[in-house]
Design an enzyme around this catalytic site. Structure first.
Site, PDB file in Angstrom:
ATOM      1  N   ASP A 198      36.405  23.385  39.334  1.00 26.61           N
ATOM      2  CA  ASP A 198      35.668  22.732  40.168  1.00 26.61           C
ATOM      3  C   ASP A 198      37.152  22.963  41.051  1.00 26.61           C
ATOM      4  O   ASP A 198      38.181  22.721  40.692  1.00 26.61           O
ATOM      5  CB  ASP A 198      35.634  21.353  39.674  1.00 26.61           C
ATOM      6  CG  ASP A 198      33.641  20.647  40.528  1.00 26.61           C
ATOM      7  OD1 ASP A 198      34.134  21.543  42.244  1.00 26.61           O
ATOM      8  OD2 ASP A 198      33.558  19.927  40.131  1.00 26.61           O
TER       9      ASP A 198
ATOM     10  N   ASP B  66      25.804  20.869  45.490  1.00 31.84           N
ATOM     11  CA  ASP B  66      25.543  19.462  44.331  1.00 31.84           C
ATOM     12  C   ASP B  66      23.868  19.835  44.810  1.00 31.84           C
ATOM     13  O   ASP B  66      23.581  18.867  44.157  1.00 31.84           O
ATOM     14  CB  ASP B  66      26.425  18.507  44.746  1.00 31.84           C
ATOM     15  CG  ASP B  66      28.116  18.574  44.011  1.00 31.84           C
ATOM     16  OD1 ASP B  66      27.741  19.661  43.259  1.00 31.84           O
ATOM     17  OD2 ASP B  66      29.005  18.369  44.578  1.00 31.84           O
TER      18      ASP B  66
HETATM   19  C1  DGJ Z   1      31.370  18.183  41.855  1.00 32.30           C
HETATM   20  C2  DGJ Z   1      30.559  19.329  41.469  1.00 32.30           C
HETATM   21  O1  DGJ Z   1      29.666  20.064  42.458  1.00 32.30           O
HETATM   22  C3  DGJ Z   1      29.540  18.882  40.048  1.00 32.30           C
HETATM   23  O2  DGJ Z   1      28.446  20.092  40.160  1.00 32.30           O
HETATM   24  C4  DGJ Z   1      30.337  18.286  39.254  1.00 32.30           C
HETATM   25  O3  DGJ Z   1      30.433  19.270  38.240  1.00 32.30           O
HETATM   26  C5  DGJ Z   1      31.002  17.189  39.778  1.00 32.30           C
HETATM   27  N1  DGJ Z   1      31.973  17.466  40.624  1.00 32.30           N
HETATM   28  C6  DGJ Z   1      31.927  16.552  38.376  1.00 32.30           C
HETATM   29  O4  DGJ Z   1      32.748  15.440  38.802  1.00 32.30           O
END
Ligand code: DGJ
Length: 707
Positions: free
Chosen positions: A443, A507
């Protein structure tokens, strides 16, 4: 006029014609394939001498320089402490084959050498790259380098993509006006607002027709994309890395590798353009589907967030195994202090308060259920509340002793610092060595601001460092797959694609939003690289409620997975998930290798799209109602791309659940459970009568059995 030396690079559908003459390298054509060059190409294209203009015809070469009278946005900008601010590069030598051309330029006054290369592959993808060498005795400060390609006068529209968190890659399209149309990214990662490709269009380009020229910087840091129309009439497209002041200073004798750009052309609309990108990416030996089929994935993030209760996770794993999940991913929250998003980033050691015996028992549990295990990292980040920060508060990207504003309570770890780089590499490597981990989700949840290292802007070096780190992890763990995630889809670009195996598209798992996000991420990225998960009934971001079948059909067209606490699913929903998983497994070979088609459907309230096998033997399509159709009976869904002369069996698939209807009975073809027979040309030109679907409902159509 000096004799011109015409050099053509050609692929089956694209040509680029260079003219090396008059100490210059000019691109006379980039676009549709041209098999024969008339000897007088130079004469045919050279401008006249205008009143109130230069006394010689103005020739614009690949290097756009003020010194040659070019008045638009230049190729290169830089100086030596205020001197050598204007370049005049002479063409010293050109080497070429049928597919590559390398031009060697030298500027004896500015003391610079430039090696500029173009490589056209069989799929019509043109890669341009450059090496800049400082041949002087003092430092050269490179301020910008933009690659430019000429466009024909008929290019009259520009299209690019914009977005924000949970709303990535939405198209914007407008006329090419005089001046620059520019998209800049200054956030140190490609960004939610990144365009993926800047497109120039001609001929009312749509999915199935029209000309389109695309350019993308193959880089995951700061970027700039332009389309320019000058008062002279010249139209061109440009892209490059965006540099902060003083970011690249070449010491005497030093050579700088300038991030490459990827150019693409099609006269078969957006689908033709995507087809070129996909064929190019799929031909890479390391392309994931050339290694193995893409495993159906469940990620626990939306189910548990930071609540790492092993019994709960096991219960989700039980349900996952029961429906046929193949890869189970433990997301954020497994490492020291990480009980919420305020602490822990930087300390990649297992949090014994939640995993007292380490991760071995849960990994064993998951492996014994027949699933492989994946784990989340965010290695380029650091929380002030972490052991790493307490030991090395200086290891954050910053400038002038200032602390950049916090974002999600975190700072950016300066991995251009060898100590910080080694720290991350060693800790991640230790976890990967200790446990059976097939995959990591990597991430990158904040933007870079004031991102300096020892007083110098450092986004370029930070980007190069993460590429190096990914390559090193893969070298040490050859079977490891890496997913690029950045608050959803903020690091999806044609640079990172060389280092990772999957891209987290967004997301936002709300199926209605995903219809749009996936459609346009697919402009350059094939579906097998895009993570597409079934989210919960009520979308976590939008709070919209959608039926399981709409979510399942939407998530099918990608690297499919689940992002939902399926222990809370109703038995009927679990039954749909189970049959959807089986459907994905039976169709993934087609979905991940076929030609993607997005139909130019007359009813803009619905999307019609699908994948046709490369040999046209079969296809899978979806009709997705995003909103109410304007007419009672929705427009016929024409399905192009199949063999016009072959007869196919066409039927509705219910493996992803049954959608709702606003009709008393279905169109006749849908009532025949064995399917109806239609030829490829009938499907393409007459089409199928869609059912009357309420908004946020979809159907799946299987086309098979070509005779
Ligand atoms: C942002 C990501 O896009 C999510 O899928 C998840 O992994 C969160 N961060 C976790 O903090």
């Amino acid at each position: 006029m000096a004799r011109s030396k015409i050099i053509t690079l050609s692929s089956p559908k694209v040509s680029i014609i260079f003219d090396a003459s008059d100490n210059n390298l000019v691109i006379r054509h980039w676009g549709a394939v041209i098999e024969y060059q008339g000897a007088d190409l130079q004469a045919a294209t050279t401008k006249s001498v205008a009143k109130s203009g230069f006394d010689e015809p103005l020739v614009t070469g690949v290097l756009r320089e003020h010194s040659r009278g070019f008045l638009g946005h230049p190729t290169i900008g830089g100086h030596r402490n205020g001197k050598a601010w204007s370049t005049y590069f002479s063409l010293a030598k050109v080497d070429h084959t049928d597919s590559t051309l390398t031009a060697h330029f030298a500027d004896v006054s500015a003391h610079l050498n430039l090696e500029l290369s173009y490589q056209l592959n069989e799929f019509g993808i043109l890669k341009a790259s450059a090496l800049l060498t400082n041949t002087g005795s003092d430092s050269y400060n490179l301020e910008q380098f933009t690659y430019w390609l000429p466009l024909p006068d008929r290019a009259n529209e520009v299209m690019d993509f914009t977005g924000r968190w949970s709303h990535e890659r939405h198209p914007q399209r407008h006329a090419i006006r005089y001046g620059l149309s520019t998209r800049e990214i200054r956030e140190g990662r490609s960004g939610h607002d990144y365009t993926i490709a800047q497109l120039a269009l001609a001929g009312n380009t749509e999915f199935a027709h029209g000309e389109v020229w695309g350019l993308s910087v193959a880089w995951s840091g700061n970027s700039v994309h332009h389309v320019e129309r000058l008062a002279t009439g010249d139209i061109s497209i440009g892209a490059g890395e965006l540099l902060e002041p003083g970011e690249i200073i070449l010491a005497p004798g030093a050579t700088h590798t300038i991030p490459s750009v990827i150019a693409n052309y099609s006269d078969e609309g957006f689908d033709g353009l995507s087809h070129n990108y996909y064929r190019w990416l799929r031909a890479r030996p390391t392309h994931p589907t050339n290694v193995r089929p893409r495993p159906l994935t469940l990620n626990v993030w939306e189910a548990i967030e930071f609540d790492h209760d092993s019994e709960k996770i096991k219960a989700i794993a039980d349900a996952a195994a029961e429906v046929g999940v193949e890869r189970f991913v433990l997301d954020d929250g497994w490492f020291n202090l990480r009980r919420d998003d305020r602490a822990g980033l930087g300390d990649w050691v297992v949090d014994k308060s939640v995993w007292p015996q380490g991760l071995a028992p849960i990994i064993k549990y998951i492996n014994e259920k027949g699933m492989e295990f994946g784990l989340w990292f965010e290695g380029e980040m650091i929380n002030p509340d972490s052991d790493l920060f307490r030991a090395h508060p200086e290891w954050i990207l910053h400038e002038a002793g200032r602390t950049p504003p916090l974002w999600r309570h975190q700072q950016v770890l300066d991995i251009t610092h060898p100590g910080a780089y080694e720290h991350v590499l060693n800790q991640v490597d230790a976890i990967l060595s200790a446990y059976n981990i097939a995959y990591i989700k990597w991430d990158h949840n904040r933007v870079l601001v004031d991102a300096g290292h020892l007083g110098q802007a450092a986004v370029h070096n930070q980007t190069a460092a993460i590429y190096r780190l990914f390559a090193e992890l893969k070298k040490r763990h050859p079977k490891l797959e890496i997913e690029s995630c950045a608050s959803g889809g903020a690091r999806i670009d044609l640079g990172i694609i060389d280092y990772v195996d999957r891209l987290w598209t967004s997301d936002n798992n709300d199926a209605l939003e995903r219809q749009m996000i996936q459609r346009w991420t697919g402009i350059a990225i094939p579906p097998e690289l895009c993570g597409t998960h079934i989210g919960p009934r009520r979308g976590n971001q939008t709070k919209r409620t959608t039926d399981i079948s709409f979510r399942a059909i939407t998530a099918l067209f990608g690297h499919a997975g689940i992002e939902w606490d399926i222990t809370s699913a109703e038995p009927e929903e679990l039954a749909v998930i189970k049959s959807w998983v089986a459907l994905y497994k039976s169709k993934r070979q087609l979905l991940h290798s076929g030609k993607t088609i997005r139909v130019d459907h007359p009813d803009s309230n619905s999307f019609v799209y699908g994948v046709v096998a490369q040999d046209q033997s079969e296809a899978l399509f979806a009709i997705a109602a995003r909103d109410m159709s304007d007419s009672t009976f929705p427009a016929m869904a024409c399905i192009p791309g199949l063999d016009p002369k072959k007869i196919y069996t066409v039927k509705v698939l219910t493996g992803a659940g049954n959608s709702k209807r606003m009709e008393v009975n279905e169109p006749a073809w849908m009532l025949n459970l064995e399917g109806v027979t239609l030829s490829g040309v009938e499907l393409a030109t007459i089409g199928l009568r869609p059912p009357i679907l309420p908004p946020e409902n979809a159907i799946l159509i299987e086309i098979s059995g070509a005779q």
